[in-house]
Scaffold this active site. Sequence first.
Site, short mmCIF file in Angstrom:
data_model
loop_
_atom_site.label_atom_id
_atom_site.label_comp_id
_atom_site.label_asym_id
_atom_site.label_seq_id
_atom_site.Cartn_x
_atom_site.Cartn_y
_atom_site.Cartn_z
CB SER A 22 -1.11 0.10 1.24
OG SER A 22 -0.22 -0.22 2.54
CG ASN A 110 -4.06 -3.77 13.06
OD1 ASN A 110 -3.51 -3.84 11.99
ND2 ASN A 110 -4.46 -4.96 13.58
CB THR A 155 -40.68 23.30 -10.83
OG1 THR A 155 -42.06 23.72 -11.77
CG2 THR A 155 -40.55 24.64 -10.04
CB SER A 277 -15.27 21.35 -31.82
OG SER A 277 -15.25 20.22 -32.95
CG ASN A 285 -17.85 22.05 -27.00
OD1 ASN A 285 -19.07 22.37 -27.37
ND2 ASN A 285 -17.07 21.11 -27.51
CD GLU A 290 -19.55 18.99 -21.46
OE1 GLU A 290 -19.15 18.05 -22.04
OE2 GLU A 290 -19.64 20.23 -22.16
CD GLN A 322 -3.02 -2.47 2.12
OE1 GLN A 322 -2.09 -2.70 3.07
NE2 GLN A 322 -2.64 -3.02 0.97
CE LYS A 325 -4.27 3.19 4.06
NZ LYS A 325 -5.12 2.34 4.99
N1 ARG Z 1 -1.10 -1.10 5.43
C1 ARG Z 1 -1.91 -1.46 6.44
C2 ARG Z 1 -3.52 -0.69 6.15
O1 ARG Z 1 -3.43 0.22 5.45
C3 ARG Z 1 -1.58 -1.27 7.59
C4 ARG Z 1 -2.08 -2.13 8.48
C5 ARG Z 1 -1.62 -3.45 8.25
N2 ARG Z 1 -1.77 -4.32 9.52
C6 ARG Z 1 -1.75 -5.62 9.26
N3 ARG Z 1 -2.10 -6.28 10.51
N4 ARG Z 1 -1.56 -6.28 8.25
O2 ARG Z 1 -4.58 -1.14 6.49
#
Ligand code: ARG
Length: 459
Positions: A22, A110, A155, A277, A285, A290, A322, A325
């Site tokens: 990630s 975590n 309306t 165009s 445009n 848009e 994960q 994000k």
């Molecule tokens: N890259 C992980 C996330 O964004 C971090 C947490 C990973 N935790 C784990 N127990 N593998 O969630």
Amino acid sequence: MKLWGGRFSRDRDPDFERFSESFSVDQRLIACDLAVNRAWVQELGRARVLQAGEVRSLSRGLDAIGRYVKSRPRWAAGQAAEDVHTWVEQRLEREVGPLAGKLRTGRSRNDLVATETRLYLKSEISNLKSGIRDLLRNLVALAKRHDHAIMPGYTHLQPAQPILFAHYLLAYFEMFARDLGRFDDCRARADELPMGAGALAGTTFRVDRMRLARALGFARVARNSLDVTSDRDFVCEAIAACALVMTHLSRLAEDWIIYSSPAFGFVTLGDAYSTGSSLMPQKKNPDSLELIRGKAARVLGRLTSSIALLKGLPLAYNRDMQEDKAGLFDALDTTRDSVKIAARVVATLRIDEARMKEITALGFLTATDVADELVRLGVPFSQAHKQVGKLVRYCEFQRMTLSELTDSQARKFIPRWSIRLRAAAASPERSVSRRNTVGGTSPSQVARQLRAADRFLSS
Ligand code: ARG
């Protein structure tokens, strides 16, 4: 480097490594990661888990990483790491040697990633809010520049009643002002500290979570470690707030796409926010609008995937999370950029007041005013409605406007036709200024809304 190698054989599949990394997404959490690490090191020192010298070395190492990252905008290019947390620990080892291994004492990625995502979101919400305030300011400025212009109100996209253009703009002001409130609510709920929750159950080290929360600028400490390590409600809420901003922007975009079409011709987009165009030389445009409309779909997609991600997940942390994000960052980026472009479109929009007035005269928009005058003469509204309806039908047939009617033509449908009714039929200005209830479209009510908008923006 892995943070978890001990119980594994050396077999790794590079495709899975790529699949599971990630770092490419969470590298933007670097400043948050360093901030949380600094505070954590201090806290481990206070809890006597680290000695004073160790705290100093680790802090110096983290500061060095901070400088390294700051001085290289492309610091992450070519770096390999499972995630940003792993990268920092890896890098810290280069700075301070094996002591780096003490950094993750008593915590897990975590609670770490949950803390950093909340920190990041809190600061992004401030940025987004300031963008929305710019948009609001530009809407108010445009409304003030055209505070007497009348336009057809719609309306069903059918002509309805005359309104002030400023009143129309202030409707969007209300939407975006509510959006600001939604971000405040979302931020207030996200404002609690996960650190100390460990992987799921808390930590055996005696860290003072309140002190840690204060150091990191959190209002509170999360009450339940299981919940906070697996809660992403704040992600869903933030994306939901973004999705509503985008929904509002898409409505504004759609309005102006229509209003800028020559058949309407109410507004002209700045050249900088339009494109041409490759084939038709005459084309101009409204691509900016848009794209805003299109990007609303994308943010809505991010909202549904964020909620789907959590649905049915067993407690507590699961790696699924994960995936939160990419969606959160994309929703925040897309919304921030869309708001910025919309604010500039507003600032550079040109308004054709005469054209709006001309079209207002066409669609029988004062029909309700005629019926209301009949009511004032004692005619029941249902009957007035019917009489005016028949009159409109006749005018449509004859291809004439209400103000072109002769008195004798009008009297065939409305026996109590008079100068007063004729005035009501002929004057959009009168129609507008009569709608003088609070929140209505009369000039004095709209002036009041503008004053409220100014107060809102200066608070
Ligand atoms: N890259 C992980 C996330 O964004 C971090 C947490 C990973 N935790 C784990 N127990 N593998 O969630």
